[in-house]
Write a protein that holds these residues in place. Structure first.
Motif, PDB file in Angstrom:
ATOM      1  N   ASP A   1       0.861  -1.182   0.000  1.00 29.36           N
ATOM      2  CA  ASP A   1       0.000   0.000   0.000  1.00 29.36           C
ATOM      3  C   ASP A   1       0.893   1.227   0.000  1.00 29.36           C
ATOM      4  O   ASP A   1       1.955   1.249   0.631  1.00 29.36           O
ATOM      5  N   LYS A   2       0.454   2.286  -0.688  1.00 31.35           N
ATOM      6  CA  LYS A   2       1.230   3.526  -0.722  1.00 31.35           C
ATOM      7  C   LYS A   2       1.026   4.297   0.569  1.00 31.35           C
ATOM      8  O   LYS A   2      -0.088   4.428   1.060  1.00 31.35           O
ATOM      9  N   ILE A   3       2.118   4.792   1.141  1.00 29.83           N
ATOM     10  CA  ILE A   3       2.066   5.728   2.267  1.00 29.83           C
ATOM     11  C   ILE A   3       2.973   6.896   1.909  1.00 29.83           C
ATOM     12  O   ILE A   3       3.798   6.787   0.992  1.00 29.83           O
ATOM     13  N   PRO A   4       2.832   8.036   2.576  1.00 31.40           N
ATOM     14  CA  PRO A   4       3.709   9.169   2.261  1.00 31.40           C
ATOM     15  C   PRO A   4       5.183   8.779   2.361  1.00 31.40           C
ATOM     16  O   PRO A   4       5.621   8.223   3.370  1.00 31.40           O
ATOM     17  N   ALA A   5       5.925   9.031   1.290  1.00 30.56           N
ATOM     18  CA  ALA A   5       7.374   8.790   1.220  1.00 30.56           C
ATOM     19  C   ALA A   5       7.748   7.312   1.292  1.00 30.56           C
ATOM     20  O   ALA A   5       8.895   6.971   1.581  1.00 30.56           O
ATOM     21  N   GLY A   6       6.777   6.434   1.024  1.00 30.38           N
ATOM     22  CA  GLY A   6       7.148   5.031   1.069  1.00 30.38           C
ATOM     23  C   GLY A   6       6.002   4.086   0.825  1.00 30.38           C
ATOM     24  O   GLY A   6       5.022   4.418   0.140  1.00 30.38           O
ATOM     25  N   GLN A   7       6.124   2.899   1.404  1.00 26.11           N
ATOM     26  CA  GLN A   7       5.147   1.840   1.187  1.00 26.11           C
ATOM     27  C   GLN A   7       4.878   1.115   2.503  1.00 26.11           C
ATOM     28  O   GLN A   7       5.772   0.976   3.349  1.00 26.11           O
ATOM     29  N   ARG A   8       3.646   0.678   2.670  1.00 27.80           N
ATOM     30  CA  ARG A   8       3.335  -0.271   3.732  1.00 27.80           C
ATOM     31  C   ARG A   8       3.417  -1.655   3.110  1.00 27.80           C
ATOM     32  O   ARG A   8       2.717  -1.954   2.134  1.00 27.80           O
ATOM     33  N   ILE A   9       4.276  -2.487   3.661  1.00 29.11           N
ATOM     34  CA  ILE A   9       4.501  -3.823   3.114  1.00 29.11           C
ATOM     35  C   ILE A   9       4.189  -4.854   4.192  1.00 29.11           C
ATOM     36  O   ILE A   9       4.680  -4.767   5.319  1.00 29.11           O
ATOM     37  N   ARG A  10       3.358  -5.846   3.821  1.00 24.56           N
ATOM     38  CA  ARG A  10       3.030  -6.923   4.743  1.00 24.56           C
ATOM     39  C   ARG A  10       3.461  -8.251   4.134  1.00 24.56           C
ATOM     40  O   ARG A  10       3.142  -8.545   2.982  1.00 24.56           O
ATOM     41  N   THR A  11       4.171  -9.019   4.934  1.00 27.97           N
ATOM     42  CA  THR A  11       4.649 -10.315   4.463  1.00 27.97           C
ATOM     43  C   THR A  11       5.005 -11.200   5.639  1.00 27.97           C
ATOM     44  O   THR A  11       5.607 -10.737   6.613  1.00 27.97           O
ATOM     45  N   ARG A  12       4.613 -12.444   5.593  1.00 22.16           N
ATOM     46  CA  ARG A  12       4.971 -13.454   6.580  1.00 22.16           C
ATOM     47  C   ARG A  12       4.771 -12.991   8.021  1.00 22.16           C
ATOM     48  O   ARG A  12       5.600 -13.215   8.886  1.00 22.16           O
ATOM     49  N   GLY A  13       3.665 -12.287   8.278  1.00 17.38           N
ATOM     50  CA  GLY A  13       3.345 -11.864   9.618  1.00 17.38           C
ATOM     51  C   GLY A  13       3.931 -10.529  10.023  1.00 17.38           C
ATOM     52  O   GLY A  13       3.646 -10.028  11.105  1.00 17.38           O
ATOM     53  N   ALA A  14       4.771  -9.939   9.175  1.00 16.94           N
ATOM     54  CA  ALA A  14       5.354  -8.626   9.465  1.00 16.94           C
ATOM     55  C   ALA A  14       4.532  -7.545   8.784  1.00 16.94           C
ATOM     56  O   ALA A  14       4.078  -7.707   7.648  1.00 16.94           O
ATOM     57  N   ASP A  15       4.325  -6.428   9.487  1.00 17.34           N
ATOM     58  CA  ASP A  15       3.602  -5.273   8.952  1.00 17.34           C
ATOM     59  C   ASP A  15       4.560  -4.089   9.038  1.00 17.34           C
ATOM     60  O   ASP A  15       4.823  -3.558  10.122  1.00 17.34           O
ATOM     61  N   LEU A  16       5.097  -3.683   7.900  1.00 14.08           N
ATOM     62  CA  LEU A  16       6.224  -2.748   7.878  1.00 14.08           C
ATOM     63  C   LEU A  16       5.866  -1.454   7.173  1.00 14.08           C
ATOM     64  O   LEU A  16       5.215  -1.463   6.122  1.00 14.08           O
ATOM     65  N   LYS A  17       6.290  -0.342   7.755  1.00  8.86           N
ATOM     66  CA  LYS A  17       6.292   0.940   7.051  1.00  8.86           C
ATOM     67  C   LYS A  17       7.696   1.131   6.491  1.00  8.86           C
ATOM     68  O   LYS A  17       8.666   1.241   7.241  1.00  8.86           O
ATOM     69  N   VAL A  18       7.791   1.124   5.176  1.00  9.14           N
ATOM     70  CA  VAL A  18       9.088   1.192   4.501  1.00  9.14           C
ATOM     71  C   VAL A  18       9.199   2.543   3.809  1.00  9.14           C
ATOM     72  O   VAL A  18       8.366   2.879   2.960  1.00  9.14           O
ATOM     73  N   TYR A  19      10.218   3.309   4.178  1.00 13.19           N
ATOM     74  CA  TYR A  19      10.401   4.641   3.591  1.00 13.19           C
ATOM     75  C   TYR A  19      11.559   4.599   2.601  1.00 13.19           C
ATOM     76  O   TYR A  19      12.637   4.068   2.897  1.00 13.19           O
ATOM     77  N   LEU A  20      11.325   5.141   1.417  1.00 14.91           N
ATOM     78  CA  LEU A  20      12.321   5.191   0.358  1.00 14.91           C
ATOM     79  C   LEU A  20      12.741   6.641   0.156  1.00 14.91           C
ATOM     80  O   LEU A  20      11.930   7.483  -0.238  1.00 14.91           O
ATOM     81  N   ARG A  21      13.998   6.954   0.445  1.00 16.21           N
ATOM     82  CA  ARG A  21      14.467   8.339   0.383  1.00 16.21           C
ATOM     83  C   ARG A  21      15.780   8.422  -0.370  1.00 16.21           C
ATOM     84  O   ARG A  21      16.582   7.467  -0.350  1.00 16.21           O
ATOM     85  N   THR A  22      16.018   9.574  -0.982  1.00 17.02           N
ATOM     86  CA  THR A  22      17.336   9.831  -1.530  1.00 17.02           C
ATOM     87  C   THR A  22      18.298  10.010  -0.359  1.00 17.02           C
ATOM     88  O   THR A  22      17.867  10.250   0.780  1.00 17.02           O
ATOM     89  N   PRO A  23      19.585   9.900  -0.589  1.00 14.66           N
ATOM     90  CA  PRO A  23      20.523  10.103   0.529  1.00 14.66           C
ATOM     91  C   PRO A  23      20.323  11.441   1.241  1.00 14.66           C
ATOM     92  O   PRO A  23      20.418  11.509   2.477  1.00 14.66           O
ATOM     93  N   ARG A  24      20.039  12.521   0.500  1.00 10.98           N
ATOM     94  CA  ARG A  24      19.826  13.819   1.136  1.00 10.98           C
ATOM     95  C   ARG A  24      18.536  13.833   1.949  1.00 10.98           C
ATOM     96  O   ARG A  24      18.495  14.349   3.075  1.00 10.98           O
ATOM     97  N   GLN A  25      17.475  13.235   1.417  1.00 13.81           N
ATOM     98  CA  GLN A  25      16.220  13.162   2.161  1.00 13.81           C
ATOM     99  C   GLN A  25      16.394  12.345   3.444  1.00 13.81           C
ATOM    100  O   GLN A  25      15.852  12.690   4.493  1.00 13.81           O
ATOM    101  N   ALA A  26      17.159  11.277   3.373  1.00 11.56           N
ATOM    102  CA  ALA A  26      17.404  10.454   4.557  1.00 11.56           C
ATOM    103  C   ALA A  26      18.167  11.238   5.610  1.00 11.56           C
ATOM    104  O   ALA A  26      17.893  11.125   6.814  1.00 11.56           O
ATOM    105  N   GLU A  27      19.117  12.058   5.166  1.00  9.71           N
ATOM    106  CA  GLU A  27      19.895  12.888   6.083  1.00  9.71           C
ATOM    107  C   GLU A  27      18.990  13.862   6.826  1.00  9.71           C
ATOM    108  O   GLU A  27      19.112  14.047   8.048  1.00  9.71           O
ATOM    109  N   LEU A  28      18.054  14.467   6.114  1.00 13.99           N
ATOM    110  CA  LEU A  28      17.142  15.421   6.732  1.00 13.99           C
ATOM    111  C   LEU A  28      16.119  14.713   7.631  1.00 13.99           C
ATOM    112  O   LEU A  28      15.717  15.235   8.668  1.00 13.99           O
TER     113      LEU A  28
END
Length: 458
Positions: free
Chosen positions: A349-376
């Protein structure tokens, strides 16, 4: 452990072997399988013969189930007999090839059983997961609402595997507070137990349910639990292995890397699609970079993506890499991918700046950022949840059966405050700490939603 019996009106009675039902919560079965990994042939025969002797002694006809408690030395003790078809009867059908419902009807019509005990062999292994409308992240409290998405795995039957789903609900239907919370029985069969477990893992991964809380993540966690895989279950399995309740699965480092690689590859596809939206940046496509930081399960993983026409190779800082291929497109809720040639299924599922991913009992908020965005992002303050310690909130949609205290009354830790009924169960709500009741907002007979305030404390 329970024994399935069939008895006709002509004095014939057979047992169709056993079902393992040890994984229970609140005396309700969650996972069942047939046969049991604990029994040997001699114990199975002795239990089956005892079950048939009991049925004959009372003149019983039709299908029935004799339940036993079995100890560590394989001594077994009669518990009760259920004079009806059991919820978990499909696993028996899958290992014997006998349609129990058909045989019940034929017996009721006066027909003799068409087989003898020696005709009933065990073929392969079958597992059933009960899908409940219960939220495992809220101590398995009942959950009601509309099924905004209900997509079971595709049912199929081959010589090497079966997927079967018995259900009575549908997408768009409503789950109410007035009935039992079970909404589906997902079953898999395979020639071996290990293959049946793997089939169940894959089936649970592809089962999409939205709109209500449900126990699919918990069932997935059980399928991967070492004790279950080993077959070393007891009726205390859930209490012993999940003493603090269920808060989701923490993925192993290897699995986490694969999910991170998938998330990065899918994010690249989504980013490229966004650059091609008509009218953006004067119709000039924005370049999508190769370097990304994946924030997942409390970790930050730096990756570099090398993409080609057939997929993407995701490189990690330590030199490792995963090859990801997929036909996933943004907006699809189920992503079927291959990582290094092995199939992986993710709910996305889409979430701001990333994805909600569910697999094998895990419910994860996964954020995908450029290196500069991650720094901030590392500089952003953490948002704390609101303080609700001075309120008794209704933990589930339900009916107030009883208010056990009065305004102005001092209460002690653990004292009963109110009783809420939902899905055939009464739940007693207790004080988390010592305090004084300032205001009561609900009375017996009131129907409440989740998080409605029942009472306030000083």
């Amino acid at each position: 452990i329970e024994i399935q019996v069939l008895a006709d009106k002509h004095g014939n009675c057979v047992y169709l072997h056993e079902r393992e039902c040890s994984i229970q919560r609140r005396n309700q079965k969650v996972i069942e399988e047939a046969p049991s990994p604990f029994l040997d042939a001699a114990t199975r025969k002795a239990m089956g013969e005892q079950a048939c002797a009991l049925a004959k002694a009372v003149g019983y006809t039709s299908a029935g189930t004799v339940e036993f408690i079995v100890d560590g030395q394989k001594n077994f003790y009669f518990l009760e007999m259920n004079t009806r078809l059991q919820v978990e009867h499909p696993v028996t059908e899958l290992i014997t090839g006998v349609d129990l419902v058909e045989q019940m009807i034929r017996v009721a019509g006066g027909e003799p059983l068409p087989f003898a005990q020696d005709d009933l062999t065990i073929n392969g292994w079958a597992i059933e997961s009960r899908l409940y409308a219960e939220d495992p992240y809220r101590n398995f409290l009942p959950s009601i609402g509309r099924l905004t998405r209900y997509r079971p795995p595709v049912e199929a039957a081959t010589a090497t595997g079966v997927v079967r789903n018995d259900t009575g609900v549908y997408e768009g239907g409503e789950i109410s507070m007035y009935y039992d919370p079970m909404i589906a029985k997902l079953c898999t069969w395979a020639p071996t137990r290990a293959e049946a477990i793997e089939g169940m893992r894959n089936a649970l991964d592809t089962f999409e349910v939205e709109g209500i809380g449900h126990n699919l993540p918990f069932c997935s966690a059980v399928m991967d639990h070492p004790r279950f895989v080993e077959g070393a279950m007891t009726t205390a399995f859930i209490a012993e292995e999940f003493p603090d309740g269920f808060s989701g699965v923490t993925l192993t480092e290897g699995r986490l890397r694969k999910v991170a690689a998938c998330a990065a590859a899918m994010n690249r596809v989504a980013e490229i699609r966004r650059t091609r939206i008509s009218g953006r940046l004067g119709n000039h496509e924005r370049h999508v970079g190769d370097d990304w930081v994946v924030a997942i399960q409390g970790e930050e993983i730096a990756v570099r993506i090398a993409a080609d026409r057939d997929g993407a190779t995701v490189h990690f800082a330590d030199g490792a890499a995963h090859r990801v291929t997929s036909d996933w497109t943004p907006g699809q809720s189920l992503a079927r991918l291959e990582v290094d040639g092995e199939p992986v299924v993710l709910k996305v599922d889409k979430i701001p700046a990333g994805q909600r991913i569910r697999t094998r009992g895990a419910d994860l908020k996964v954020y995908l950022r450029t290196p500069r965005q991650a720094e901030l992002a590392r500089l952003m303050p953490e948002k704390l949840p609101p303080d609700t310690s001075k309120f008794l909130l209704c933990p589930m949609p339900g009916l107030i059966v009883k208010i056990s205290v009065e305004e102005g009354q001092e209460v002690q830790e653990g004292q009963a405050l109110a009783t809420v009924e939902a899905m055939k169960m009464e739940n007693i709500l207790r004080a988390e700490k010592k305090g004084v009741v300032r205001k009561i907002n609900a009375a017996a007979g009131a129907s409440l939603r989740v998080d409605d305030v029942i009472m306030e404390f000083e």
